[in-house]
Design a protein around this motif. Structure first.
Motif, short mmCIF file in Angstrom:
data_model
loop_
_atom_site.label_atom_id
_atom_site.label_comp_id
_atom_site.label_asym_id
_atom_site.label_seq_id
_atom_site.Cartn_x
_atom_site.Cartn_y
_atom_site.Cartn_z
N GLY A 144 0.80 -1.21 0.00
CA GLY A 144 0.00 0.00 0.00
C GLY A 144 0.84 1.26 0.00
N ALA A 145 0.16 2.39 0.21
CA ALA A 145 0.74 3.70 -0.04
C ALA A 145 1.96 4.01 0.82
CB ALA A 145 -0.34 4.76 0.16
N TYR A 146 1.87 3.81 2.13
CA TYR A 146 2.98 4.20 3.00
C TYR A 146 4.24 3.37 2.72
CZ TYR A 146 5.26 5.79 7.38
OH TYR A 146 6.11 6.31 8.32
N PRO A 147 4.15 2.03 2.71
CA PRO A 147 5.36 1.26 2.36
C PRO A 147 5.91 1.61 0.98
CG PRO A 147 3.73 -0.16 3.36
CD PRO A 147 3.04 1.15 3.11
N ALA A 148 5.02 1.79 -0.01
CA ALA A 148 5.48 2.08 -1.37
C ALA A 148 6.23 3.40 -1.45
CB ALA A 148 4.30 2.08 -2.33
N LYS A 149 5.82 4.38 -0.65
CA LYS A 149 6.53 5.66 -0.64
C LYS A 149 7.91 5.54 -0.02
CE LYS A 149 2.29 8.36 -0.61
NZ LYS A 149 1.35 9.15 0.20
N VAL A 150 8.12 4.52 0.80
CA VAL A 150 9.42 4.30 1.42
C VAL A 150 10.30 3.41 0.55
CG1 VAL A 150 10.59 3.27 3.41
CG2 VAL A 150 8.55 4.67 3.75
N ASN A 151 9.73 2.31 0.02
CA ASN A 151 10.58 1.35 -0.72
C ASN A 151 10.48 1.46 -2.24
OD1 ASN A 151 8.19 -0.17 -1.48
ND2 ASN A 151 8.26 -1.22 0.50
N GLY A 152 9.49 2.18 -2.75
CA GLY A 152 9.38 2.39 -4.20
C GLY A 152 9.01 1.16 -5.01
N LEU A 153 8.55 0.11 -4.37
CA LEU A 153 8.29 -1.15 -5.07
C LEU A 153 6.92 -1.17 -5.74
CD1 LEU A 153 9.67 -3.58 -2.34
CD2 LEU A 153 10.73 -3.09 -4.55
N THR A 154 6.86 -1.76 -6.90
CA THR A 154 5.59 -2.01 -7.59
C THR A 154 5.42 -3.49 -7.92
OG1 THR A 154 6.62 -1.55 -9.75
CG2 THR A 154 5.54 0.29 -8.61
N LYS A 155 6.47 -4.28 -7.81
CA LYS A 155 6.43 -5.71 -8.10
C LYS A 155 7.13 -6.47 -7.00
CE LYS A 155 6.49 -5.12 -13.15
NZ LYS A 155 7.22 -5.44 -14.40
#
Length: 276
Positions: free
Chosen positions: A235-246
């Motif tokens: 989700g949004a918070y982890p993705a903003k930290v790690n930049g992962l999409t896959k």
């Protein structure tokens, strides 16, 4: 006569000096140490997925697979379950757990704390927090501890009217060398009419005051709040930290394998709320 009055007054002053008022002891108004073998549902509600937020990857279910007591701790354990469909037709590949004390226990002002340890993996998003009644964000949200996969820090945040979402009131706490989220830590907030003071293991890590909040919007912390523990994924918070999409938004391949092998867990030793 004046001399006698002086002596009497002095004796009273001396008595007061020798016998100061004892400091008030904190009163425990909520406590759970998860020692009964099963969740105490007189204290906690188990939530199931309906509304969905933050592009998170999990469905919340009421299942012993995702939430159970073991060796005196409450264990949150997300599971991989591709193709799961909720009652309202939403599709998820992960199941997890979220509990709250809404309408069973709430309080206004005091200290809320929990002793927790967490397995580390990019995209894991467990949290310990509180929420007020009514519409968000006017109800007020107090995020005591959030962890999004970088093991050397956890964060606290506050949300209210005009300071929600990308809130200006957020702070990270970097653990001392040799310690990280994989060890036991006590995460706490002390709440007064004019402030929220966050501390980890007794160390102050963030403070919000009424004056700071009202620079942005109304103070949202004059009403009762209830307790929440949950384990989100991606989700949004982890993705903003790690930049992962896959392989999933905000979730790494190695964390996916952890979940498949049942190695991604949050352990809660106890939860306590005290007031003076």
């Amino acid at each position: 006569m004046k001399k006698l009055l002086f002596i009497a007054a002095a004796a009273i002053c001396l008595s007061l000096t020798r016998h100061p008022e004892a400091p008030r002891s904190p009163k425990v108004i909520f406590f759970d140490d998860f020692n009964t073998g099963r969740l105490d549902r007189t204290k906690w509600n188990v939530e199931t997925t309906g509304a969905h937020y933050n592009d998170e990857l999990q469905a919340y279910v009421d299942s012993a697979q995702t939430l159970y007591e073991q060796n005196g701790s409450l264990v949150f354990q997300p599971t991989y379950s591709p193709g799961f469909v909720t009652k309202d037709g939403q599709h998820f590949d992960f199941l997890s757990a979220r509990i709250n004390t809404r309408d069973k226990f709430d309080f206004q002002y005091g200290k809320a704390e929990a002793r927790i340890r967490i397995d580390s993996g990019a995209g894991l998003w467990p949290a310990w927090w509180m929420l007020g009644y009514g519409e968000w964000p006017a109800c007020g949200e107090t995020d005591i501890m959030e962890f999004v996969g970088e093991s050397d820090w956890a964060s606290a945040a506050v949300h209210g009217p005009r300071y929600s979402g990308e809130t200006p009131f957020v702070n990270r706490y970097y653990f001392p060398s040799g310690h990280d989220v994989r060890q036991w830590h006590t995460y706490a907030v002390s709440w007064t009419p004019d402030s929220l003071l966050f501390s980890y293991d007794g160390n102050t890590m963030f403070r919000l005051t009424r004056a700071m909040a009202t620079h942005y919007g109304p103070w949202a912390f004059d009403g009762k709040q209830f307790l929440i523990l949950n384990f989100a994924l991606g989700g949004a918070y982890p993705a903003k930290v790690n930049g992962l999409t896959k392989p999933y938004y905000g979730l790494s391949e190695s964390t996916l394998e952890m979940i498949k092998q049942h190695k991604a867990k949050m352990f809660v030793d106890w939860v306590r709320v005290t007031q003076y």
